[in-house]
Design a protein around this motif. Structure first.
Motif, PDB file in Angstrom:
ATOM      1  N   GLY A  74      15.946  28.130  35.596  1.00  0.00           N
ATOM      2  CA  GLY A  74      16.183  28.166  34.160  1.00  0.00           C
ATOM      3  C   GLY A  74      16.954  29.425  33.795  1.00  0.00           C
ATOM      4  N   ILE A  75      17.896  29.292  32.869  1.00  0.00           N
ATOM      5  CA  ILE A  75      18.627  30.460  32.380  1.00  0.00           C
ATOM      6  C   ILE A  75      18.525  30.473  30.863  1.00  0.00           C
ATOM      7  CG2 ILE A  75      20.837  31.667  32.228  1.00  0.00           C
ATOM      8  CD1 ILE A  75      21.631  30.451  34.894  1.00  0.00           C
ATOM      9  N   SER A  76      17.782  31.457  30.360  1.00  0.00           N
ATOM     10  CA  SER A  76      17.641  31.616  28.918  1.00  0.00           C
ATOM     11  C   SER A  76      18.873  32.329  28.377  1.00  0.00           C
ATOM     12  CB  SER A  76      16.399  32.444  28.596  1.00  0.00           C
ATOM     13  OG  SER A  76      16.429  32.849  27.240  1.00  0.00           O
ATOM     14  N   ILE A  77      19.435  31.775  27.316  1.00  0.00           N
ATOM     15  CA  ILE A  77      20.592  32.423  26.682  1.00  0.00           C
ATOM     16  C   ILE A  77      20.174  33.242  25.465  1.00  0.00           C
ATOM     17  CG2 ILE A  77      22.177  30.640  27.504  1.00  0.00           C
ATOM     18  CD1 ILE A  77      22.265  29.900  24.341  1.00  0.00           C
ATOM     19  N   ASP A  78      18.872  33.376  25.245  1.00  0.00           N
ATOM     20  CA  ASP A  78      18.391  34.184  24.125  1.00  0.00           C
ATOM     21  C   ASP A  78      18.874  35.625  24.292  1.00  0.00           C
ATOM     22  OD1 ASP A  78      16.631  32.453  22.465  1.00  0.00           O
ATOM     23  OD2 ASP A  78      15.558  32.217  24.366  1.00  0.00           O
ATOM     24  N   LEU A  92       7.903  30.701  27.060  1.00  0.00           N
ATOM     25  CA  LEU A  92       7.292  30.485  28.373  1.00  0.00           C
ATOM     26  C   LEU A  92       5.770  30.640  28.331  1.00  0.00           C
ATOM     27  CD1 LEU A  92       9.944  32.225  30.631  1.00  0.00           C
ATOM     28  CD2 LEU A  92       9.566  29.762  30.326  1.00  0.00           C
ATOM     29  N   LYS A  93       5.249  31.364  27.359  1.00  0.00           N
ATOM     30  CA  LYS A  93       3.791  31.445  27.191  1.00  0.00           C
ATOM     31  C   LYS A  93       3.251  30.117  26.687  1.00  0.00           C
ATOM     32  CE  LYS A  93       3.340  36.384  26.538  1.00  0.00           C
ATOM     33  NZ  LYS A  93       3.160  37.469  25.592  1.00  0.00           N
ATOM     34  N   LYS A  94       4.033  29.440  25.845  1.00  0.00           N
ATOM     35  CA  LYS A  94       3.616  28.141  25.295  1.00  0.00           C
ATOM     36  C   LYS A  94       3.852  27.009  26.286  1.00  0.00           C
ATOM     37  CE  LYS A  94       4.744  29.577  20.616  1.00  0.00           C
ATOM     38  NZ  LYS A  94       5.702  29.470  19.537  1.00  0.00           N
ATOM     39  N   ILE A  95       4.955  27.114  27.051  1.00  0.00           N
ATOM     40  CA  ILE A  95       5.324  26.083  28.024  1.00  0.00           C
ATOM     41  C   ILE A  95       5.562  26.787  29.359  1.00  0.00           C
ATOM     42  CG2 ILE A  95       6.882  24.169  28.564  1.00  0.00           C
ATOM     43  CD1 ILE A  95       7.728  24.182  25.589  1.00  0.00           C
ATOM     44  N   PRO A  96       4.483  27.094  30.094  1.00  0.00           N
ATOM     45  CA  PRO A  96       4.657  27.826  31.355  1.00  0.00           C
ATOM     46  C   PRO A  96       5.323  26.967  32.432  1.00  0.00           C
ATOM     47  CG  PRO A  96       2.341  27.280  30.990  1.00  0.00           C
ATOM     48  CD  PRO A  96       3.097  26.815  29.782  1.00  0.00           C
ATOM     49  N   VAL A  97       6.138  27.626  33.247  1.00  0.00           N
ATOM     50  CA  VAL A  97       6.810  26.955  34.359  1.00  0.00           C
ATOM     51  C   VAL A  97       6.683  27.822  35.603  1.00  0.00           C
ATOM     52  CG1 VAL A  97       8.442  25.696  32.898  1.00  0.00           C
ATOM     53  CG2 VAL A  97       9.074  27.954  33.775  1.00  0.00           C
ATOM     54  N   SER A  98       6.743  27.195  36.778  1.00  0.00           N
ATOM     55  CA  SER A  98       6.647  27.939  38.034  1.00  0.00           C
ATOM     56  C   SER A  98       8.013  28.307  38.604  1.00  0.00           C
ATOM     57  CB  SER A  98       5.854  27.127  39.064  1.00  0.00           C
ATOM     58  OG  SER A  98       6.511  25.901  39.340  1.00  0.00           O
ATOM     59  N   PHE A  99       9.064  27.662  38.117  1.00  0.00           N
ATOM     60  CA  PHE A  99      10.397  27.990  38.632  1.00  0.00           C
ATOM     61  C   PHE A  99      10.905  29.276  37.985  1.00  0.00           C
ATOM     62  CE2 PHE A  99      10.998  24.720  35.283  1.00  0.00           C
ATOM     63  CZ  PHE A  99      11.847  25.378  34.402  1.00  0.00           C
ATOM     64  N   PRO A 100      11.873  29.950  38.642  1.00  0.00           N
ATOM     65  CA  PRO A 100      12.385  31.195  38.069  1.00  0.00           C
ATOM     66  C   PRO A 100      13.171  30.954  36.789  1.00  0.00           C
ATOM     67  CG  PRO A 100      13.599  30.630  40.064  1.00  0.00           C
ATOM     68  CD  PRO A 100      12.492  29.631  39.923  1.00  0.00           C
ATOM     69  N   VAL A 101      12.957  31.860  35.845  1.00  0.00           N
ATOM     70  CA  VAL A 101      13.730  31.850  34.606  1.00  0.00           C
ATOM     71  C   VAL A 101      14.517  33.161  34.579  1.00  0.00           C
ATOM     72  CG1 VAL A 101      13.635  31.908  32.082  1.00  0.00           C
ATOM     73  CG2 VAL A 101      12.124  30.374  33.366  1.00  0.00           C
ATOM     74  N   LEU A 102      15.815  33.033  34.364  1.00  0.00           N
ATOM     75  CA  LEU A 102      16.717  34.182  34.354  1.00  0.00           C
ATOM     76  C   LEU A 102      17.117  34.487  32.925  1.00  0.00           C
ATOM     77  CD1 LEU A 102      19.023  32.957  37.275  1.00  0.00           C
ATOM     78  CD2 LEU A 102      16.773  34.043  37.415  1.00  0.00           C
ATOM     79  N   TYR A 103      17.476  35.745  32.688  1.00  0.00           N
ATOM     80  CA  TYR A 103      17.836  36.182  31.343  1.00  0.00           C
ATOM     81  C   TYR A 103      19.335  36.460  31.261  1.00  0.00           C
ATOM     82  CZ  TYR A 103      12.805  36.965  31.293  1.00  0.00           C
ATOM     83  OH  TYR A 103      11.446  36.813  31.396  1.00  0.00           O
ATOM     84  N   ASP A 104      20.038  35.645  30.483  1.00  0.00           N
ATOM     85  CA  ASP A 104      21.483  35.828  30.254  1.00  0.00           C
ATOM     86  C   ASP A 104      21.661  36.346  28.824  1.00  0.00           C
ATOM     87  OD1 ASP A 104      24.247  35.743  30.610  1.00  0.00           O
ATOM     88  OD2 ASP A 104      24.395  33.602  30.155  1.00  0.00           O
ATOM     89  N   THR A 105      21.168  37.535  28.561  1.00  0.00           N
ATOM     90  CA  THR A 105      21.145  38.083  27.200  1.00  0.00           C
ATOM     91  C   THR A 105      22.540  38.400  26.659  1.00  0.00           C
ATOM     92  OG1 THR A 105      20.784  40.306  28.079  1.00  0.00           O
ATOM     93  CG2 THR A 105      18.822  39.038  27.453  1.00  0.00           C
ATOM     94  N   THR A 106      23.514  38.546  27.538  1.00  0.00           N
ATOM     95  CA  THR A 106      24.886  38.849  27.096  1.00  0.00           C
ATOM     96  C   THR A 106      25.791  37.616  27.134  1.00  0.00           C
ATOM     97  OG1 THR A 106      25.557  39.487  29.328  1.00  0.00           O
ATOM     98  CG2 THR A 106      24.708  41.245  27.872  1.00  0.00           C
ATOM     99  N   SER A 107      25.263  36.489  27.560  1.00  0.00           N
ATOM    100  CA  SER A 107      25.987  35.209  27.657  1.00  0.00           C
ATOM    101  C   SER A 107      27.133  35.213  28.659  1.00  0.00           C
ATOM    102  CB  SER A 107      26.509  34.764  26.288  1.00  0.00           C
ATOM    103  OG  SER A 107      25.434  34.541  25.406  1.00  0.00           O
ATOM    104  N   LYS A 108      27.167  36.174  29.554  1.00  0.00           N
ATOM    105  CA  LYS A 108      28.259  36.211  30.545  1.00  0.00           C
ATOM    106  C   LYS A 108      28.198  35.034  31.513  1.00  0.00           C
ATOM    107  CE  LYS A 108      29.195  41.090  30.227  1.00  0.00           C
ATOM    108  NZ  LYS A 108      29.125  42.405  30.806  1.00  0.00           N
ATOM    109  N   VAL A 109      27.002  34.694  31.964  1.00  0.00           N
ATOM    110  CA  VAL A 109      26.877  33.588  32.914  1.00  0.00           C
ATOM    111  C   VAL A 109      27.112  32.255  32.216  1.00  0.00           C
ATOM    112  CG1 VAL A 109      25.328  32.405  34.529  1.00  0.00           C
ATOM    113  CG2 VAL A 109      25.409  34.912  34.462  1.00  0.00           C
ATOM    114  N   SER A 110      26.585  32.100  31.005  1.00  0.00           N
ATOM    115  CA  SER A 110      26.816  30.842  30.282  1.00  0.00           C
ATOM    116  C   SER A 110      28.305  30.654  29.997  1.00  0.00           C
ATOM    117  CB  SER A 110      25.975  30.768  29.011  1.00  0.00           C
ATOM    118  OG  SER A 110      26.207  31.855  28.169  1.00  0.00           O
ATOM    119  N   GLU A 111      29.034  31.730  29.809  1.00  0.00           N
ATOM    120  CA  GLU A 111      30.490  31.626  29.648  1.00  0.00           C
ATOM    121  C   GLU A 111      31.153  31.193  30.953  1.00  0.00           C
ATOM    122  OE1 GLU A 111      31.958  35.314  28.002  1.00  0.00           O
ATOM    123  OE2 GLU A 111      30.722  35.086  26.204  1.00  0.00           O
ATOM    124  N   LEU A 112      30.673  31.707  32.097  1.00  0.00           N
ATOM    125  CA  LEU A 112      31.224  31.299  33.399  1.00  0.00           C
ATOM    126  C   LEU A 112      31.091  29.791  33.608  1.00  0.00           C
ATOM    127  CD1 LEU A 112      29.850  34.012  35.882  1.00  0.00           C
ATOM    128  CD2 LEU A 112      32.234  33.674  35.201  1.00  0.00           C
TER     129      LEU A 112
END
Length: 170
Positions: A93-97, A107-127
């Motif tokens: 998962g990649i959060s764009i927040d 993630l506290k409300k909907i916990p998941v076991s897979f890794p969640v990454l933080y794209d806070t600058t939107s660089k990866v979502s732009e890629l």
């Protein structure tokens, strides 16, 4: 409606209708390009570098805490991750927040076991040319982007399962 008003409104209505039609009709697109490499901070305490996961089938899911369909899809992604992980499949998962706290709150409300990454600058979502929430990219074992999904509606998971099984078999 008067003729002049109709003339001014028609292009907007046409654009809206086209957007609605293509968003559902083109929800899944086939691709065959190498996924751009990136490194992002993970909620699991380590950095995640895409190129270090060659050999696995990856379901990269871009989401945001404010996105209703993202929340609806998250438990389905958890189920897919659990079901197919023994076959070399991973959900990422990649959060764009802009704020990690917003992502962590969801993630506290909907916990998941897979890794969640933080794209806070939107660089990866732009890629990855992310232009809809959620957006998911299935990457094969060789690092090629094979399937692209924009948006989520109940029933999309049937396509996800078929595509995952196809890529696992390769």
């Amino acid at each position: 409606m008067t003729t002049s008003l109709m003339t001014r409104v028609t292009p907007y209505l046409t654009a809206i209708m086209f957007s609605l039609l293509t968003s559902s009709a083109l929800a899944a697109t086939t691709m065959n390009k190498t996924a751009p490499d990136f490194t992002l901070k993970s909620n699991q305490g380590k950095n995640f570098r895409l190129s270090e996961h060659r050999g696995d089938v990856l379901f990269i899911n871009f989401w945001a805490s404010w996105c209703g369909p993202c929340r609806q899809e998250m438990p389905i992604l958890e189920e897919l991750h659990s079901r197919y992980s023994s076959a070399g499949f991973k959900v990422v998962g990649i959060s764009i927040d802009e704020d990690e706290a917003a992502a962590n709150g969801l993630l506290k409300k909907i916990p998941v076991s897979f890794p969640v990454l933080y794209d806070t600058t939107s660089k990866v979502s732009e890629l990855f040319d992310v232009d809809a929430m959620p957006t998911s990219v299935l990457v094969d074992r060789n690092g090629k982007m094979r399937f692209l999904h924009r948006g989520y509606k109940p029933g999309f998971e049937d396509d996800y399962r078929a595509q995952i099984r196809e890529l696992i078999k390769e």
